[in-house]
Design a protein around this motif. Sequence first.
Motif, PDB file in Angstrom:
ATOM      1  N   TYR A   1       0.853  -1.199   0.000  1.00  0.00           N
ATOM      2  CA  TYR A   1       0.000   0.000   0.000  1.00  0.00           C
ATOM      3  C   TYR A   1       0.880   1.237   0.000  1.00  0.00           C
ATOM      4  O   TYR A   1       2.056   1.193   0.372  1.00  0.00           O
ATOM      5  CB  TYR A   1      -0.946  -0.006   1.205  1.00  0.00           C
ATOM      6  CG  TYR A   1      -0.263   0.037   2.558  1.00  0.00           C
ATOM      7  CD1 TYR A   1      -0.037   1.241   3.219  1.00  0.00           C
ATOM      8  CD2 TYR A   1       0.161  -1.133   3.185  1.00  0.00           C
ATOM      9  CE1 TYR A   1       0.586   1.286   4.458  1.00  0.00           C
ATOM     10  CE2 TYR A   1       0.776  -1.105   4.428  1.00  0.00           C
ATOM     11  CZ  TYR A   1       0.984   0.110   5.057  1.00  0.00           C
ATOM     12  OH  TYR A   1       1.600   0.146   6.282  1.00  0.00           O
TER      13      TYR A   1
ATOM     14  N   TRP B   1      -4.352   1.704   6.805  1.00  0.00           N
ATOM     15  CA  TRP B   1      -4.247   0.250   6.772  1.00  0.00           C
ATOM     16  C   TRP B   1      -4.002  -0.284   8.174  1.00  0.00           C
ATOM     17  O   TRP B   1      -3.425   0.402   9.021  1.00  0.00           O
ATOM     18  CB  TRP B   1      -3.126  -0.185   5.832  1.00  0.00           C
ATOM     19  CG  TRP B   1      -3.452   0.098   4.396  1.00  0.00           C
ATOM     20  CD1 TRP B   1      -3.422   1.312   3.762  1.00  0.00           C
ATOM     21  CD2 TRP B   1      -3.896  -0.845   3.428  1.00  0.00           C
ATOM     22  NE1 TRP B   1      -3.819   1.177   2.457  1.00  0.00           N
ATOM     23  CE2 TRP B   1      -4.108  -0.142   2.219  1.00  0.00           C
ATOM     24  CE3 TRP B   1      -4.116  -2.219   3.451  1.00  0.00           C
ATOM     25  CZ2 TRP B   1      -4.551  -0.763   1.061  1.00  0.00           C
ATOM     26  CZ3 TRP B   1      -4.543  -2.853   2.296  1.00  0.00           C
ATOM     27  CH2 TRP B   1      -4.760  -2.118   1.111  1.00  0.00           C
TER      28      TRP B   1
ATOM     29  N   LYS C   1      -8.477  -2.145   5.820  1.00  0.00           N
ATOM     30  CA  LYS C   1      -8.187  -0.834   5.249  1.00  0.00           C
ATOM     31  C   LYS C   1      -9.386   0.082   5.427  1.00  0.00           C
ATOM     32  O   LYS C   1     -10.512  -0.369   5.653  1.00  0.00           O
ATOM     33  CB  LYS C   1      -7.814  -0.942   3.776  1.00  0.00           C
ATOM     34  CG  LYS C   1      -8.943  -1.381   2.859  1.00  0.00           C
ATOM     35  CD  LYS C   1      -8.477  -1.395   1.403  1.00  0.00           C
ATOM     36  CE  LYS C   1      -9.629  -1.839   0.485  1.00  0.00           C
ATOM     37  NZ  LYS C   1      -9.185  -1.827  -0.942  1.00  0.00           N
TER      38      LYS C   1
END
Length: 216
Positions: free
Chosen positions: A93, A98, A215
């Motif tokens: 990511y 997250w 997330k």
Amino acid sequence: MKRLVGCNMLLLVVHLSLLYVTMVLAIDPTQGFTNVPLTSSSFIYQKPYNVPLKSRYSFDNGVRRFWVYSNDEPFERGSNTRPRTEAQIKPDYSSGIWQFEGYAFVPHGTSGATILQIHGAAQGNTTLLLRIYNGDMRYYDGVVIATDLYDKWFKVNLIHNVDEGRLMVYINDVKKYESHDQGPGDLYFKCGVYGAPSDTSKYMESRWRDIKIYKK
């Protein structure tokens, strides 16, 4: 007799007060997050390059066991990094919020070992390392996050708000640490055991179960 009863009552009040405070502080860190489904291909393993994975990792009855020795080889030939047995967890990511969640177990004697990290940063190779030293968890080799963790399962939630540059660590649903990150990058979570540069035990092990990624 009255004094003994009074002392017992006082101890009971103190115990209940501490229990109440813990319950008030405990929250579900995953509220508002969406679960990211994981499959077997979501886990990418690193281990000493000269031994098979099964000699440093097992997955039985839902428990992932990672172990390594301080004199093991690095994960690839020619690397100057410390010995490790770790799982990189996909996806990577670079923005958003997250979260890693998992239950960890560290056996007595493991010390100087990173058990959880966020790899990648604008400055340096990592955004965060959570290490075990003599049963205590530290941020890198500095701030103590939690104590007395040997030989018990404990829940770890690690939240990374990339957009705001913030990190939060929860142990057993209680927030224990918050700091700034090291800047954006190609980021991902890793768990297992990775020897620290110094004060490392000869044998290092961590076990993990119920690993999830969220997330927001």
